[in-house]
Structure formats: C-alpha cells, structure tokens
Design a protein around this motif. Structure first.
Motif, PDB file in Angstrom:
ATOM      1  N   TRP A  72      30.865 -65.707 -20.905  1.00 31.10           N
ATOM      2  CA  TRP A  72      30.025 -64.509 -21.019  1.00 31.10           C
ATOM      3  C   TRP A  72      30.979 -63.171 -20.477  1.00 31.10           C
ATOM      4  O   TRP A  72      30.834 -62.322 -20.844  1.00 31.10           O
ATOM      5  N   VAL A  73      31.668 -63.547 -19.390  1.00 33.10           N
ATOM      6  CA  VAL A  73      32.625 -62.535 -19.030  1.00 33.10           C
ATOM      7  C   VAL A  73      33.678 -61.994 -20.083  1.00 33.10           C
ATOM      8  O   VAL A  73      33.835 -61.115 -20.380  1.00 33.10           O
ATOM      9  N   ILE A  74      34.169 -63.099 -20.645  1.00 37.12           N
ATOM     10  CA  ILE A  74      35.162 -62.961 -21.730  1.00 37.12           C
ATOM     11  C   ILE A  74      34.500 -62.147 -23.074  1.00 37.12           C
ATOM     12  O   ILE A  74      35.067 -61.028 -23.540  1.00 37.12           O
ATOM     13  N   ALA A  75      33.150 -62.534 -23.227  1.00 32.30           N
ATOM     14  CA  ALA A  75      32.604 -61.909 -24.630  1.00 32.30           C
ATOM     15  C   ALA A  75      32.274 -60.430 -24.031  1.00 32.30           C
ATOM     16  O   ALA A  75      32.409 -59.434 -24.929  1.00 32.30           O
ATOM     17  N   SER A  76      31.953 -60.115 -22.691  1.00 34.09           N
ATOM     18  CA  SER A  76      31.585 -58.886 -22.321  1.00 34.09           C
ATOM     19  C   SER A  76      32.781 -57.973 -22.331  1.00 34.09           C
ATOM     20  O   SER A  76      32.648 -56.698 -22.773  1.00 34.09           O
ATOM     21  N   PHE A  77      33.982 -58.348 -22.011  1.00 30.19           N
ATOM     22  CA  PHE A  77      35.015 -57.605 -22.044  1.00 30.19           C
ATOM     23  C   PHE A  77      35.567 -57.152 -23.311  1.00 30.19           C
ATOM     24  O   PHE A  77      35.962 -56.062 -23.674  1.00 30.19           O
ATOM     25  N   ALA A  78      35.116 -58.322 -24.374  1.00 34.54           N
ATOM     26  CA  ALA A  78      35.473 -57.825 -25.865  1.00 34.54           C
ATOM     27  C   ALA A  78      34.747 -56.867 -26.398  1.00 34.54           C
ATOM     28  O   ALA A  78      35.158 -56.064 -27.143  1.00 34.54           O
ATOM     29  N   PHE A  79      33.411 -57.213 -26.088  1.00 32.69           N
ATOM     30  CA  PHE A  79      32.460 -56.161 -26.480  1.00 32.69           C
ATOM     31  C   PHE A  79      32.700 -54.770 -26.098  1.00 32.69           C
ATOM     32  O   PHE A  79      32.545 -53.790 -26.735  1.00 32.69           O
ATOM     33  N   LEU A  80      33.246 -54.670 -24.608  1.00 33.73           N
ATOM     34  CA  LEU A  80      33.351 -53.387 -24.208  1.00 33.73           C
ATOM     35  C   LEU A  80      34.602 -52.618 -24.804  1.00 33.73           C
ATOM     36  O   LEU A  80      34.440 -51.726 -25.230  1.00 33.73           O
ATOM     37  N   PHE A  81      35.632 -53.599 -25.226  1.00 35.57           N
ATOM     38  CA  PHE A  81      36.905 -53.009 -25.978  1.00 35.57           C
ATOM     39  C   PHE A  81      36.502 -52.617 -27.215  1.00 35.57           C
ATOM     40  O   PHE A  81      36.879 -51.662 -27.698  1.00 35.57           O
ATOM     41  N   PHE A  82      35.580 -53.644 -27.921  1.00 36.74           N
ATOM     42  CA  PHE A  82      35.049 -52.981 -29.515  1.00 36.74           C
ATOM     43  C   PHE A  82      34.060 -51.622 -29.116  1.00 36.74           C
ATOM     44  O   PHE A  82      34.757 -50.841 -30.193  1.00 36.74           O
ATOM     45  N   VAL A  83      33.546 -51.588 -28.415  1.00 34.57           N
ATOM     46  CA  VAL A  83      32.716 -50.240 -28.017  1.00 34.57           C
ATOM     47  C   VAL A  83      33.462 -49.139 -27.790  1.00 34.57           C
ATOM     48  O   VAL A  83      33.215 -48.141 -28.335  1.00 34.57           O
ATOM     49  N   MET A  84      34.630 -49.259 -26.937  1.00 36.60           N
ATOM     50  CA  MET A  84      35.451 -48.235 -26.676  1.00 36.60           C
ATOM     51  C   MET A  84      36.148 -47.695 -27.857  1.00 36.60           C
ATOM     52  O   MET A  84      36.435 -46.440 -28.207  1.00 36.60           O
TER      53      MET A  84
ATOM     54  N   ILE B 186      31.528 -62.408 -30.090  1.00 41.35           N
ATOM     55  CA  ILE B 186      30.208 -63.188 -30.724  1.00 41.35           C
ATOM     56  C   ILE B 186      30.732 -64.774 -30.367  1.00 41.35           C
ATOM     57  O   ILE B 186      29.738 -65.537 -29.681  1.00 41.35           O
ATOM     58  N   HIS B 187      31.734 -65.204 -30.441  1.00 38.79           N
ATOM     59  CA  HIS B 187      32.352 -66.508 -30.341  1.00 38.79           C
ATOM     60  C   HIS B 187      32.261 -67.016 -29.055  1.00 38.79           C
ATOM     61  O   HIS B 187      31.774 -67.906 -28.711  1.00 38.79           O
ATOM     62  N   ASN B 188      32.723 -66.116 -27.964  1.00 40.89           N
ATOM     63  CA  ASN B 188      32.575 -66.425 -26.761  1.00 40.89           C
ATOM     64  C   ASN B 188      31.115 -66.333 -26.271  1.00 40.89           C
ATOM     65  O   ASN B 188      30.690 -67.055 -25.252  1.00 40.89           O
ATOM     66  N   LEU B 189      30.414 -65.693 -26.923  1.00 40.20           N
ATOM     67  CA  LEU B 189      28.756 -65.767 -26.498  1.00 40.20           C
ATOM     68  C   LEU B 189      27.917 -66.947 -26.938  1.00 40.20           C
ATOM     69  O   LEU B 189      27.382 -67.517 -26.405  1.00 40.20           O
ATOM     70  N   VAL B 190      28.672 -67.437 -28.322  1.00 41.93           N
ATOM     71  CA  VAL B 190      27.723 -68.720 -28.893  1.00 41.93           C
ATOM     72  C   VAL B 190      28.433 -69.919 -28.460  1.00 41.93           C
ATOM     73  O   VAL B 190      27.619 -71.129 -28.346  1.00 41.93           O
TER      74      VAL B 190
END
Length: 216
Positions: A8-20, A194-198
């Motif tokens: 979840w932490v990895i997914a959160s950071f990936a989402f954060l970078f995507f949003v940025m 998404i991968h790290n979330l699922v």
C-alpha cells in the motif's frame, strides 16, 4: 497485514507521483516541453525504415483490442488450469486498467504531440493507454510465471522477454509520434500503483484457496 501495508505504501507513492505529473500536464504543460522534445528527438532520430516497420508492428500488441484479447485468453487458460486466483488477478488488473485509462484521459485531456504521427491514434494523450494496459496485463502474467515456474533460468528468461516486450511497446508510442515521453512515464506510474494495490489481495487469496484445496 504488514506485507499488505508495504504494498500500500508503494502504491501510495506511485499514485502520488502520478498525480504530481498529471498536475503539471494539466496546468503547466510547457514545463515538460524541453524534456519531452529532447527525448522524442533522440528516440525518433531520422526514422530509419526498418525501425519504423518494427515499431509499427509491435505497437499493435498494445492496442486496446489486442490487450483485451490477451487478457481474455490468459483468464480462460488460467481458469481451465484451475488457477482461479490467478485468473481473477489478470481480469481485475485488466478491468482497472481500462477504467482508469478512459477516466483519466477524459480528466487530463492532453492533446497528442504535434509531430508527425506514423500510425493513427485518436483520443487524448495522457496517460498512455498502451503503457498502462500492457504493463498491468503482461506484468500480471509475469508475476504468475515467476510464482509458478520452478527453474530460476526459466523465471529470468520469462522476466527478460516480457520486460523487453513492455519496454518496446512503450517506446514505440514515442517513436511513432503519438505519445509524449511523459505520457509513458505517467502510464507506468499508474500501472505500478494499481499493481501494488491489487497484488497483496491476489497473493492472499491464492494462498488461502491453495491451502483449502479450492485451486491448484
């Protein structure tokens, strides 16, 4: 639980970078122009015919229709082998990829590059649907192969081949002029998130069903 939180932490950071990245794409696209232009120029070069033919061919694997076929065939084969968790894993990633690509392209509405397109491409540019979808679908197959194959040589052979396939498909979109490099980066970030979330849910379900004898 700790393992799930790790993903979840990895997914959160990936989402954060995507949003940025998406924020810059949406409101300050000119800030990305030097980076995108320099990478495009380097990759495209003088458009040699053999390379153009190669990328025109391999990019078809990442087309939405081809992605759907690959995912459907993979799900059917996995289900027939009674690898039910694996089949659900591929199906879930494929569906999420489709939903996210359509939704986010509508939100960001980034026009495609103004340089010459060597293949037809419609719709908006960010994030790259080829990069997102093929990363998730082929990436799911890669994970399953890595879990199921016993030979280390076979595992790394599959890893290299599938990794090269993902890379070449993503690279083809820049070479063919239908995506900015930042579109590809955005697609990879989204897919990785998404991968790290699922994955932890899939891995837990797979362990549970194999322990209970519900699948092979």
């Amino acid at each position: 639980m700790k393992k799930r939180q790790h993903y979840w932490v990895i997914a959160s950071f990936a989402f954060l970078f995507f949003v940025m990245l998406g924020y810059v794409v949406k409101f300050y696209p000119e800030a990305l122009r030097p980076f995108d232009t320099s990478v495009q120029s380097t990759i495209r070069g003088d458009l040699p015919q053999p390379l153009t033919a190669f990328f025109k061919t391999i990019t078809v694997i990442g087309n939405p229709s081809t992605q759907a076929i690959i995912a459907a065939v993979a799900v059917i084969v996995l289900w027939l082998k009674k690898w039910y968790a694996e089949a659900i894993y591929v199906a879930t990633n494929s569906i999420l990829a489709g939903i996210c690509i359509v939704s986010l392209k509508y939100i960001y509405q980034r026009p495609r590059p103004s340089i010459t397109h060597l293949v037809h491409a419609s719709g908006n540019s960010f994030p790259s649907g080829h990069a997102t979808g093929i990363f998730l679908i082929i990436g799911s197959i890669f994970v399953i192969c890595f879990q199921r194959l016993s030979s280390q040589t076979a595992k790394w052979t599959v890893a290299i081949l599938l990794g090269l396939l993902i890379f070449c498909i993503a690279l083809s979109r820049i070479y063919l002029g239908v995506h900015y490099p930042s579109d590809i980066i955005g697609g990879f970030l989204l897919a990785y998130a998404i991968h790290n979330l699922v994955f932890p849910y899939y891995d837990q379900l797979r362990f549970k069903w194999r322990f209970q004898g519900k699948q092979k």
